[in-house]
Structure formats: structure tokens, C-alpha cells
Scaffold this motif. Sequence first.
Motif, short mmCIF file in Angstrom:
data_model
loop_
_atom_site.label_atom_id
_atom_site.label_comp_id
_atom_site.label_asym_id
_atom_site.label_seq_id
_atom_site.Cartn_x
_atom_site.Cartn_y
_atom_site.Cartn_z
N LEU A 187 61.14 23.12 30.09
CA LEU A 187 62.22 23.66 30.92
C LEU A 187 62.92 24.82 30.21
O LEU A 187 63.20 25.85 30.82
N LEU A 188 63.16 24.65 28.91
CA LEU A 188 63.79 25.72 28.14
C LEU A 188 62.91 26.97 28.07
O LEU A 188 63.42 28.09 28.04
N GLU A 189 61.60 26.76 28.09
CA GLU A 189 60.66 27.89 28.07
C GLU A 189 60.41 28.44 29.47
O GLU A 189 59.59 29.34 29.65
N GLU A 190 61.09 27.86 30.46
CA GLU A 190 60.97 28.24 31.86
C GLU A 190 59.56 28.03 32.41
O GLU A 190 59.13 28.71 33.34
N ASP A 191 58.84 27.08 31.84
CA ASP A 191 57.54 26.66 32.36
C ASP A 191 57.81 25.47 33.27
O ASP A 191 57.61 24.31 32.91
N TYR A 192 58.30 25.76 34.46
CA TYR A 192 58.80 24.73 35.35
C TYR A 192 57.71 23.80 35.86
O TYR A 192 57.96 22.62 36.07
N LYS A 193 56.53 24.35 36.08
CA LYS A 193 55.43 23.51 36.55
C LYS A 193 55.09 22.44 35.52
O LYS A 193 54.97 21.26 35.83
N GLN A 194 54.95 22.84 34.26
CA GLN A 194 54.64 21.90 33.19
C GLN A 194 55.80 20.94 32.96
O GLN A 194 55.59 19.75 32.71
N ALA A 195 57.01 21.43 33.08
CA ALA A 195 58.19 20.57 32.93
C ALA A 195 58.19 19.48 33.99
O ALA A 195 58.48 18.32 33.71
N ARG A 196 57.84 19.86 35.22
CA ARG A 196 57.79 18.88 36.31
C ARG A 196 56.70 17.84 36.05
O ARG A 196 56.93 16.63 36.23
N VAL A 197 55.55 18.28 35.59
CA VAL A 197 54.45 17.35 35.31
C VAL A 197 54.86 16.35 34.23
O VAL A 197 54.68 15.14 34.40
N TYR A 198 55.42 16.85 33.13
CA TYR A 198 55.86 15.95 32.05
C TYR A 198 56.96 15.00 32.54
O TYR A 198 56.96 13.83 32.19
N ALA A 199 57.89 15.51 33.32
CA ALA A 199 58.98 14.67 33.81
C ALA A 199 58.46 13.58 34.74
O ALA A 199 58.91 12.43 34.66
N LEU A 256 50.73 40.04 43.79
CA LEU A 256 51.51 39.79 42.59
C LEU A 256 52.97 39.53 42.93
O LEU A 256 53.60 38.61 42.37
N ILE A 257 53.51 40.29 43.84
CA ILE A 257 54.91 40.12 44.24
C ILE A 257 55.09 38.78 44.95
O ILE A 257 56.05 38.05 44.67
N LEU A 258 54.17 38.45 45.83
CA LEU A 258 54.27 37.18 46.55
C LEU A 258 54.13 35.99 45.62
O LEU A 258 54.82 34.98 45.78
N SER A 259 53.25 36.09 44.64
CA SER A 259 53.09 34.97 43.70
C SER A 259 54.32 34.81 42.83
O SER A 259 54.69 33.69 42.47
N ALA A 260 54.99 35.89 42.51
CA ALA A 260 56.23 35.80 41.72
C ALA A 260 57.33 35.12 42.54
O ALA A 260 58.12 34.35 42.01
N CYS A 261 57.36 35.35 43.82
CA CYS A 261 58.37 34.74 44.67
C CYS A 261 58.10 33.25 44.89
O CYS A 261 59.00 32.48 45.17
N ALA A 262 56.85 32.87 44.78
CA ALA A 262 56.47 31.48 45.05
C ALA A 262 56.44 30.63 43.77
O ALA A 262 55.87 29.57 43.76
N SER A 263 57.07 31.08 42.72
CA SER A 263 57.04 30.32 41.47
C SER A 263 57.81 29.02 41.63
O SER A 263 58.66 28.88 42.49
N ASP A 264 57.48 28.07 40.78
CA ASP A 264 58.10 26.75 40.84
C ASP A 264 59.58 26.83 40.48
O ASP A 264 59.95 27.48 39.52
N PRO A 265 60.42 26.11 41.22
CA PRO A 265 61.83 26.04 40.85
C PRO A 265 62.01 25.08 39.68
O PRO A 265 61.14 24.26 39.40
#
Length: 117
Positions: free
Chosen positions: A65-77, A13-22
Motif C-alpha cells: 500500500l505504501l508503494e502504491e501497488d494497490y493490486k498486490q496490497a489487495r491480494v495480500y490483504a 495508455l490513458i484508459l489503463s491509467a484511469c482504470a488502475s486499482d483503488p
Amino acid sequence: MIYRRLCAVLLPLILSACASDPAPTEQLRLTEQALSQTQALGVTAEQSQALRQAEEKLALAQAALLEEDYKQARVYAEQAELDARLAEAEHLTEKSQQQLAELSNSINRLRKQLGGL
């Protein structure tokens, strides 16, 4: 014993939190640049479905991006950038086809003129 089990559960869990999308700020910049380039050619959302989709997806990316869903934001962008580039390519293709038709008409007129000589 309990400590090892707790570590075994918490470590992933800790490692997955550190590996979140920027935050995809660079991708958003590229997307906005692609939209600007397309609009600079005179393409409007009313003329181009691809440009309209690009603008809609950019708005979705900014909301994610505002919801901090960076993965989805990147996909849409990324999708928005591709849609904007498609709109640009469609516009340039249409202009090229118009120029080709004009040249073809000019050649036909010249042939008729030369045939009359």
C-alpha cells in the motif's frame, strides 16, 4: 495521419491509467478486524501458524500500500483475512473437540455409575 497514430497509441495508455486499482482501504479494515477477532479468542501467533501467516501477509499488504501497488496490497490483504479466519476456525474446532471429549468422559462416568446400580 500522425495525429491518428498518436491517438491510437496513447488512448489505451490513458484508459489503463484511469482504470488502475483503488487503494484497498476497506479490505485492509476487514483484515484487521478478522485478526482482532481471532486474537480476542486468545489465539496467538505462537500457537497458530495460520495467524502468524495472516500477520505476515498483512504487513506485506501494508508495505505494498505504501508503494502504491494497490493490486498486490489487495491480494495480500485478502489472503491475510482468509488466514485469520482459518486460525479462528481451527481454534473453535479445537475447543469444540475438547468439549466433546469432556462430554464423552462425563457420559462414560454416568454409564459406569448406572451400571453399578
